[in-house]
Design a protein around this motif. Structure first.
Motif, short mmCIF file in Angstrom:
data_model
loop_
_atom_site.label_atom_id
_atom_site.label_comp_id
_atom_site.label_asym_id
_atom_site.label_seq_id
_atom_site.Cartn_x
_atom_site.Cartn_y
_atom_site.Cartn_z
N THR A 1 78.94 111.96 68.38
CA THR A 1 78.39 113.21 69.21
C THR A 1 79.01 113.00 70.62
O THR A 1 79.07 111.97 71.23
CB THR A 1 77.08 113.23 69.30
N THR A 2 79.89 114.05 70.98
CA THR A 2 80.11 113.91 72.45
C THR A 2 79.52 114.98 73.27
O THR A 2 78.91 115.97 72.68
CB THR A 2 81.87 114.20 72.46
N VAL A 3 79.27 114.76 74.50
CA VAL A 3 78.60 115.76 75.39
C VAL A 3 79.32 116.09 76.74
O VAL A 3 80.10 115.10 77.32
CB VAL A 3 77.09 115.36 75.84
N SER A 4 79.37 117.21 77.48
CA SER A 4 79.83 117.58 78.69
C SER A 4 78.92 117.96 79.25
O SER A 4 78.18 118.89 79.13
CB SER A 4 80.93 118.36 78.46
N ILE A 5 78.83 117.90 80.55
CA ILE A 5 77.77 118.34 81.60
C ILE A 5 78.31 118.86 82.91
O ILE A 5 79.32 118.25 83.48
CB ILE A 5 76.83 117.03 82.04
N SER A 6 77.79 119.93 83.42
CA SER A 6 78.32 120.52 84.59
C SER A 6 77.00 121.16 85.30
O SER A 6 76.10 121.43 84.57
CB SER A 6 79.21 121.53 84.48
N HIS A 7 77.18 121.26 86.44
CA HIS A 7 76.15 121.82 87.29
C HIS A 7 76.58 122.68 88.60
O HIS A 7 77.69 122.32 89.19
CB HIS A 7 75.05 120.98 87.73
N SER A 8 75.74 123.54 88.91
CA SER A 8 76.05 124.22 90.27
C SER A 8 74.79 124.02 91.01
O SER A 8 74.00 123.17 90.89
CB SER A 8 75.97 126.05 89.79
N ASP A 9 74.53 124.68 92.14
CA ASP A 9 73.55 124.53 93.22
C ASP A 9 72.15 124.93 92.43
O ASP A 9 71.17 124.50 92.73
CB ASP A 9 73.84 125.50 94.20
N ALA A 10 72.21 125.81 91.30
CA ALA A 10 70.98 126.46 90.65
C ALA A 10 70.95 126.08 89.38
O ALA A 10 69.73 126.09 88.98
CB ALA A 10 71.09 127.98 90.83
N GLN A 11 71.96 125.70 88.57
CA GLN A 11 71.71 125.54 87.25
C GLN A 11 72.47 124.32 86.55
O GLN A 11 73.54 124.21 87.43
CB GLN A 11 72.33 126.76 86.47
N VAL A 12 72.22 123.74 85.46
CA VAL A 12 72.87 122.92 84.75
C VAL A 12 73.20 123.16 83.64
O VAL A 12 72.48 123.94 82.81
CB VAL A 12 72.31 121.51 84.82
N ILE A 13 74.35 122.86 82.94
CA ILE A 13 74.53 123.25 81.60
C ILE A 13 75.25 121.85 80.82
O ILE A 13 75.85 121.42 81.43
CB ILE A 13 75.78 124.44 81.57
N ALA A 14 75.07 121.97 79.58
CA ALA A 14 75.58 121.02 78.51
C ALA A 14 76.07 121.28 77.27
O ALA A 14 75.30 122.33 76.85
CB ALA A 14 74.41 119.68 78.60
N VAL A 15 77.17 120.84 76.86
CA VAL A 15 77.52 121.26 75.64
C VAL A 15 77.72 120.07 74.95
O VAL A 15 78.57 118.99 75.25
CB VAL A 15 78.95 122.15 75.80
N ALA A 16 77.35 119.92 73.68
CA ALA A 16 77.41 118.76 72.91
C ALA A 16 77.84 119.17 71.46
O ALA A 16 77.62 120.20 71.13
CB ALA A 16 76.04 118.17 72.63
N ILE A 17 78.78 118.38 70.81
CA ILE A 17 79.50 118.45 69.50
C ILE A 17 79.19 117.34 68.76
O ILE A 17 79.72 116.37 69.14
CB ILE A 17 81.05 118.79 69.77
N SER A 18 78.66 117.68 67.76
CA SER A 18 78.56 116.65 66.74
C SER A 18 79.25 116.59 65.62
O SER A 18 79.60 117.95 65.10
CB SER A 18 76.84 116.49 66.28
N THR A 19 79.91 115.69 65.03
CA THR A 19 80.64 115.83 63.82
C THR A 19 80.45 115.18 62.89
O THR A 19 79.41 114.05 62.88
CB THR A 19 82.02 115.13 64.14
N PHE A 20 80.30 115.72 61.39
CA PHE A 20 79.76 115.43 60.23
C PHE A 20 81.02 114.93 59.28
O PHE A 20 81.93 115.40 59.27
CB PHE A 20 78.90 116.54 59.68
#
Length: 132
Positions: A113-132
């Motif tokens: 599994t890999t993940v990427s995280i980003s944020h602004s002054d108001a919100q955070v977002i994360a995207v993860a990809i799991s491989t099978f």
């Protein structure tokens, strides 16, 4: 998709996305922090220039990773601490699973599994990809 070296096999991937309000995580609630974050995560976040954004980012990453794993939820309070979001030597987020989360992912056939995280002054977002 990456070829795996044989003509009969293939891999698949599953995304998970989570968006949170930057202030959704109450980092003054020590019980919540201890239940949901590893000692390493806490140390990293407390030393960050913006601890609130750092904790919120790691929380969002945990949620995204969980969604990408395609495993059954144990409900509210399920072992989010078992999904550990670390950082490599360049500061990029890494995923390490422990306990029941690791066992469930192995049973589901998760290879990584890999993940990427980003944020602004108001919100955070994360995207993860799991491989099978």
């Amino acid at each position: 998709m990456k070829a795996n070296g044989s003509s009969s096999g293939s891999s698949s991937s599953s995304p998970g996305v989570d968006i949170e309000s930057r202030d959704a995580i109450d980092i003054s609630n020590e019980t919540f922090v201890e239940r949901n974050f590893s000692e390493g995560e806490v140390a990293y976040c407390r030393k960050a220039a913006d601890p609130q954004a750092s904790f919120a980012g790691k929380w969002s990453a945990k949620e995204a990773v969980f969604k990408s794993l395609k495993v059954e939820s144990r409900g509210a309070g399920a072992g989010m601490r078992e999904i550990e979001i670390g950082n490599d030597e360049n500061g990029a987020p890494t995923v390490t699973l422990h306990g029941e989360a690791k066992a469930a992912a192995e049973k589901a056939g998760v290879k990584g599994t890999t993940v990427s995280i980003s944020h602004s002054d108001a919100q955070v977002i994360a995207v993860a990809i799991s491989t099978f």
